[in-house]
Design a protein around this motif. Structure first.
Motif, PDB file in Angstrom:
ATOM      1  N   SER A 813     -22.668 -85.882  12.704  1.00 57.79           N
ATOM      2  CA  SER A 813     -22.089 -85.436  13.968  1.00 57.79           C
ATOM      3  C   SER A 813     -22.427 -83.956  14.135  1.00 57.79           C
ATOM      4  CB  SER A 813     -20.574 -85.656  13.986  1.00 57.79           C
ATOM      5  OG  SER A 813     -19.964 -84.870  12.990  1.00 57.79           O
ATOM      6  N   HIS A 814     -21.884 -83.323  15.152  1.00 58.27           N
ATOM      7  CA  HIS A 814     -22.122 -81.903  15.395  1.00 58.27           C
ATOM      8  C   HIS A 814     -20.814 -81.199  15.729  1.00 58.27           C
ATOM      9  CE1 HIS A 814     -26.391 -82.979  15.735  1.00 58.27           C
ATOM     10  NE2 HIS A 814     -26.637 -81.697  15.537  1.00 58.27           N
ATOM     11  N   VAL A 815     -20.667 -79.997  15.181  1.00 62.76           N
ATOM     12  CA  VAL A 815     -19.580 -79.130  15.629  1.00 62.76           C
ATOM     13  C   VAL A 815     -19.894 -78.741  17.074  1.00 62.76           C
ATOM     14  CG1 VAL A 815     -18.403 -76.940  15.286  1.00 62.76           C
ATOM     15  CG2 VAL A 815     -19.159 -78.263  13.315  1.00 62.76           C
ATOM     16  N   LEU A 828     -19.110 -73.955   6.013  1.00 59.98           N
ATOM     17  CA  LEU A 828     -18.140 -74.979   5.657  1.00 59.98           C
ATOM     18  C   LEU A 828     -17.060 -74.368   4.769  1.00 59.98           C
ATOM     19  CD1 LEU A 828     -17.305 -77.996   5.645  1.00 59.98           C
ATOM     20  CD2 LEU A 828     -18.717 -78.272   3.593  1.00 59.98           C
ATOM     21  N   TYR A 829     -15.815 -74.412   5.228  1.00 59.85           N
ATOM     22  CA  TYR A 829     -14.696 -73.899   4.446  1.00 59.85           C
ATOM     23  C   TYR A 829     -14.027 -75.002   3.638  1.00 59.85           C
ATOM     24  CZ  TYR A 829     -14.523 -69.146   6.394  1.00 59.85           C
ATOM     25  OH  TYR A 829     -14.798 -67.845   6.717  1.00 59.85           O
ATOM     26  N   VAL A 830     -13.797 -76.154   4.276  1.00 62.61           N
ATOM     27  CA  VAL A 830     -13.124 -77.267   3.625  1.00 62.61           C
ATOM     28  C   VAL A 830     -13.862 -78.544   3.979  1.00 62.61           C
ATOM     29  CG1 VAL A 830     -10.972 -78.625   3.454  1.00 62.61           C
ATOM     30  CG2 VAL A 830     -10.867 -76.138   3.705  1.00 62.61           C
ATOM     31  N   GLY A 831     -14.052 -79.420   2.971  1.00 62.09           N
ATOM     32  CA  GLY A 831     -14.694 -80.694   3.231  1.00 62.09           C
ATOM     33  C   GLY A 831     -14.786 -81.531   1.978  1.00 62.09           C
ATOM     34  N   PRO A 832     -15.006 -82.833   2.103  1.00 63.96           N
ATOM     35  CA  PRO A 832     -15.126 -83.697   0.931  1.00 63.96           C
ATOM     36  C   PRO A 832     -16.437 -83.424   0.199  1.00 63.96           C
ATOM     37  CG  PRO A 832     -15.654 -84.915   2.918  1.00 63.96           C
ATOM     38  CD  PRO A 832     -15.169 -83.580   3.365  1.00 63.96           C
ATOM     39  N   PRO A 833     -16.543 -83.804  -1.075  1.00 66.30           N
ATOM     40  CA  PRO A 833     -17.786 -83.592  -1.838  1.00 66.30           C
ATOM     41  C   PRO A 833     -18.978 -84.250  -1.156  1.00 66.30           C
ATOM     42  CG  PRO A 833     -15.984 -84.236  -3.294  1.00 66.30           C
ATOM     43  CD  PRO A 833     -15.476 -84.400  -1.892  1.00 66.30           C
ATOM     44  N   GLY A 834     -20.073 -83.508  -1.031  1.00 68.44           N
ATOM     45  CA  GLY A 834     -21.289 -84.045  -0.449  1.00 68.44           C
ATOM     46  C   GLY A 834     -21.454 -83.776   1.024  1.00 68.44           C
ATOM     47  N   LEU A 835     -20.403 -83.313   1.713  1.00 70.23           N
ATOM     48  CA  LEU A 835     -20.518 -83.037   3.145  1.00 70.23           C
ATOM     49  C   LEU A 835     -21.134 -81.654   3.333  1.00 70.23           C
ATOM     50  CD1 LEU A 835     -18.084 -83.873   5.966  1.00 70.23           C
ATOM     51  CD2 LEU A 835     -18.908 -81.538   5.783  1.00 70.23           C
ATOM     52  N   GLU A 838     -25.372 -77.825   8.564  1.00 73.25           N
ATOM     53  CA  GLU A 838     -26.667 -77.144   8.669  1.00 73.25           C
ATOM     54  C   GLU A 838     -26.561 -75.967   9.638  1.00 73.25           C
ATOM     55  OE1 GLU A 838     -29.703 -80.004   9.528  1.00 73.25           O
ATOM     56  OE2 GLU A 838     -28.887 -81.466   8.104  1.00 73.25           O
ATOM     57  N   SER A 839     -27.648 -75.221   9.753  1.00 76.21           N
ATOM     58  CA  SER A 839     -27.657 -73.992  10.555  1.00 76.21           C
ATOM     59  C   SER A 839     -27.498 -74.251  12.042  1.00 76.21           C
ATOM     60  CB  SER A 839     -28.962 -73.228  10.321  1.00 76.21           C
ATOM     61  OG  SER A 839     -30.077 -74.042  10.679  1.00 76.21           O
ATOM     62  N   ASP A 840     -27.762 -75.477  12.491  1.00 75.99           N
ATOM     63  CA  ASP A 840     -27.583 -75.803  13.912  1.00 75.99           C
ATOM     64  C   ASP A 840     -26.247 -76.483  14.187  1.00 75.99           C
ATOM     65  OD1 ASP A 840     -27.988 -78.231  12.719  1.00 75.99           O
ATOM     66  OD2 ASP A 840     -29.648 -78.867  14.007  1.00 75.99           O
ATOM     67  N   GLY A 841     -25.357 -76.518  13.180  1.00 77.56           N
ATOM     68  CA  GLY A 841     -24.044 -77.116  13.360  1.00 77.56           C
ATOM     69  C   GLY A 841     -23.986 -78.603  13.074  1.00 77.56           C
TER      70      GLY A 841
END
Length: 882
Positions: A813-815, A828-835, A838-841
């Protein structure tokens, strides 16, 4: 002895003479009198007007005076009381079917005769032999309810015997019948009969205390009943166009005689040729036919479907085929949805005609489906939920033509664009926005979208309401405002786009509930337990049905931009305790949809008793609170795939209103919540009341400024926000009198605070109701143009639209960011392992196949030119959790 015998002979002689005396001297025949009394009704018009009517057809046709119903508005109703003051007194409602103002006559037609009750009809004399001094009998209710024995009860019928004193003619035609029977106000509309009980006139008027009264001759009634009434049973017409449907027609002839009558049905579906079907008669009243609207090959129908499994879901095309459901062959196109029941062995199949069929899971076959160009086999025994979406076959036009001797008497339209849409859809798994940053000005306007409706309101407009507004509801996706005025029992329909009153309708009573959907609005008559559907095109009723369940009715709601369902909340007593009940009705047939409710329909009482219920515009999420309890309660119900989920919390947050798509709850004191009560987006200051807009991501706030009480209007502003945005989008141009006075603990009959303010983003109109409750304010406000004006340096980051992931698959998905700045950085501040981000969001997560948690929290920081910074905080949910 010799003295006694002459007396005996005298008695015998007297009895013989008595036998041959005129019946009028002895009193009228009791059978005739009782039959006439049974046919006469006390008429109640509003709260203070009473008169008389009498039945002329047992199917529910009555005659009265025009001056009795002249104040009844179009589609308004009157109340008829039968057997008034007797132990078996009962009542029914009726509307005005036809009037003859010149001759002071009106025909009333009842809507529903209570079960177990029958009407007695009087015979209309065809050629009465009128002559002066003939004996007449008049029936009615003199002085209305003033002659009741007990206050608050209904009066007994009066029977007055008199003579015909004059026949008033004009050019040889009888215009009025003069009689000396004692009549008074309240007798108006009552029958005048001969000694056999045949109607020869209708009481009209008289001269008080003069003994001179007048009746309209029965010859004036016959032209009003020349054209028969028609009752039609055609509810399933067009639901399954290729399936046979039983059509029934009953002609209510009202004592008229039709020569060689016939009934024809003309139907047309889409672009197909119109065809004629003649209905066959079993007698002179009943006509029936089995009709197939579209006769094309059912296997050529275009069908789409969605199947939900234990670990995911899929959408696909499929070929129409027959299935054996409950030992009967049914086409797939006739199925609306299938839902797995709790025992995991049986599926509930909801058919498009509103019926339910339960089928053992193991007996369901596999079907051939097509994923794009890839064919596959789908075992229906594996699905937990399955819905069929059929291509719209086109608009159905239908009409009935009633003929006599080959000539058309009248045409009865049956047009109904049938759109059955009672299922919830899953989240769209396609990425709608695309990668990368985007220009805030352009994207803000795109998100809000262009005005979808043409409006003529170019300046502030005030619509004054005749009476105190007691409730409002929206319909037509916000195009119409349904305004209830309980004191006068009126429903005022406002065309918001044009700022005008489109229609004023008479409500059945002050205890009436009203709500709207995309193409209809609905009126629920609580005392009669009857729900009626009205078209938003014609404002005419097109379907009515008694409620097929018991219980004390509380409220009715629906999604203003939806095609249903209709939610009716009620309370019923079970084993001396009260339990709540939520019933969902399919709006096309007003039949109950089989929905799985928690505890097998055991809804907690506090989800019904004294509550306010608000539906999302799509009709899937419902916010509930009780303004008359402490705490008010925080409750939400979600309808997905015919499964209802209920959640509650012991708290007071004021109103609880779902956004248009139901993904967020706007409260009065606790900010924005998701349907699980978690805070959502940027939270505002405490006790900031939030208001709804037509856009799912836009809302209004009415903040409490520091040190300023809620009731102080100084420095208060209504502000426009977007969910997830830190900074406001705009301020509304409201004057102090437009801003409603907050009151979360409203009294009975008051408008709730959440209904007083609404911004329709699509039309660019702001609607408000001041605390005076006597007018509606409509103001033009183009949010897109306002954002373009003020957002020269604008920055907004918020959650992606895709919030579901499947274990064993790749989630992307995209921010989403709105800004006019080009240099963006993501972290990325918080997220599950492996998430990763990228530089384009772009967000990518290769979800492990054995990933067991049902949710995953994510926080992404977004910065722009080192000046602006925002956070996109959201929760991803596992499809396995469904």
């Amino acid at each position: 002895m010799g003295f006694i015998m002459p007396k005996v002979f005298a008695v015998i002689a007297f009895l013989i003479a008595l036998k041959w005396l005129p019946q009028s001297i002895l009193g009228q025949d009791r059978t005739v009198i009782e039959n006439c009394k049974a046919s006469v009704a006390l008429v109640e018009v509003g709260s203070d007007k009473n008169a008389t009517a009498f039945c002329i057809d047992p199917n529910g046709v009555f005659v009265t005076n025009h001056h009795v119903v002249e104040d009844v508005e179009q589609d308004g109703e009157v109340r008829l009381v039968m057997q008034s003051s007797e132990a078996d007194e009962w009542s029914l409602s009726a509307s005005v079917h036809a009037v003859d103002e010149k001759n002071d006559l009106a025909i009333l037609k009842t809507h529903h005769i209570p079960e177990g009750k029958k009407l007695t009809a009087l015979k209309l004399s065809r050629s009465p032999n009128l002559y002066e001094t003939m004996n007449l009998i008049a029936f009615g209710f003199p002085f209305g309810k003033q002659l009741t024995v007990t206050k608050g009860s209904n009066p007994s019928i009066s029977v007055n015997v008199g003579k015909l004193t004059a026949i008033r003619k004009e050019s040889g035609a009888v215009e009025l019948i003069q009689l000396d029977a004692t009549l008074n106000p309240g007798n108006s509309g009552g029958p005048v009969t001969d000694e056999s009980g045949n109607v020869i006139g209708v009481v009209s008027f008289g001269l008080l205390a003069s003994g001179v009264n007048f009746a309209i001759p029965v010859e004036k009634v016959w032209p009003l009943v020349k054209i028969p009434l028609i009752d039609v049973e055609a509810q399933g017409l067009g639901v399954n166009p290729e399936a046979p449907v039983d059509i029934g027609v009953r002609l209510v002839t009202m004592q008229s005689t039709l020569k060689d009558p016939s009934v024809e049905l003309w139907v047309k579906m889409g672009e197909s040729p119109e065809k004629r079907i003649e209905l066959k008669s079993s007698d002179e009243i009943q006509y029936r036919a089995k009709v197939i609207v579209a006769e094309e090959d059912p296997t050529k129908l275009s069908l789409r479907a969605r199947a939900v499994f234990e670990q995911g879901e899929a959408s696909f095309q499929m070929t129409n085929k027959q299935l054996k459901l409950d030992e009967k062959e049914q086409w797939l196109s006739w199925v609306s949805s299938m839902r797995l029941l709790d025992d995991q062995e049986v599926l509930s199949c909801l058919m498009r005609d509103g019926s339910e069929i339960k089928v053992e899971r193991a007996k369901l076959p596999s079907i051939e489906v097509n994923y794009g160009d890839i064919p596959a086999t789908l075992p229906l025994s594996k699905v937990q939920y399955f819905e069929v979406i059929r291509q719209n076959p086109g608009k159905l036009t239908a009409r009935l033509e009633v003929k006599s001797e080959g000539k058309t008497l009248f045409i009865h339209p049956l047009d109904n664009q049938v759109t059955v849409d009672v299922q919830a859809t899953a989240a769209d798994l396609k990425e709608p926005d695309g990668p990368g940053p985007f220009d805030s000005l352009k994207k803000a306007i795109e998100v809000i979208g262009p005005k979808e409706r043409v409006t003529t309101v170019k300046e502030n407009k005030v619509i004054n309401i005749p009476g105190q507004i007691t409730d409002v509801a929206r319909a037509g996706a916000g195009k119409y405002l349904l305004v209830s005025v309980a004191s006068s029992e009126k429903l005022i329909i406002i065309d918001v786009d044009n700022g005008v009153v489109a229609k004023i309708l008479k409500l059945p009573s002050s205890a009436t509930r009203v709500c709207g959907t995309k193409h209809h609005f609905f009126v629920l008559d609580l005392p009669k337990r009857l729900v009626a559907r009205f078209s938003l095109e014609s404002f005419e009723p097109d379907l009515a049905a008694p409620l097929p369940f018991e219980g004390t009715l509380r409220t009715m709601v629906s999604g203003e931009a939806s095609n249903g369902p209709l939610l009716i909340c009620s309370l019923e007593t079970q084993k001396s305790s009260k339990v709540g009940r939520w019933d969902f009705l399919d709006i096309e047939r007003l039949k109950v949809i089989p929905v799985k409710l928690p505890g097998d329909r055991q809804i907690p009482e506090d989800f019904v008793q004294g509550v306010q219920v608000r539906a999302s515009a799509d009709g899937r999420v419902f916010g509930i609170w009780n303004p008359n309890s402490s705490p008010m309660g925080l409750r939400v119900a979600t309808l997905v795939d015919r499964n209802l989920t209920l959640r509650s919390k012991h708290a007071t947050v004021g109103h609880i209103v779902p956004t248009a798509d139901g993904k967020a709850l706007l409260t009065a004191t606790d900010g924005i919540l998701d349907p699980t009560f978690n805070p959502l987006g940027t939270q505002l200051s405490p006790q900031a009341a939030l208001f709804l807009t037509s856009h799912p991501e836009i809302y209004l706030s009415y903040p409490k400024n520091d040190g300023v009480s809620y009731t102080t209007k100084k420095q208060q502003r209504v502000i426009v926000h977007q969910i997830g945005a830190k900074h406001p989008l705009a301020r509304l141009p409201l004057s102090s009198e437009d801003i409603p006075v907050p009151n979360f603990f409203e009294q009975k009959g008051e408008i709730t605070f959440d209904k007083r303010l609404f911004l329709d983003v699509e039309s660019g109109l702001l609607v408000s109701i001041p605390s005076s409750n006597d007018r509606i304010h409509i103001q033009p406000f183009d949010l897109g143009a306002e954002i373009a004006r003020i957002s020269s340096d604008y920055f907004l980051a918020y959650a992606p639209k895709i919030d579901m992931y499947s274990p064993g698959q790749i989630y992307t998905s995209h921010v989403r960011v709105e800004t006019n700045r080009k240099e963006l950085a993501y972290a990325l501040y918080v997220g599950p392992p492996g998430l990763t981000v990228e530089s384009d969001g772009k967000i990518t997560w290769n979800v492990p196949n054995g990933y067991k948690p049902r949710t995953a929290d994510v926080i992404v920081a977004v910065s722009s030119d080192g000046v602006h910074q925002g956070f996109s905080a959201f929760t991803l949910k596992s499809t396995r959790g469904k």
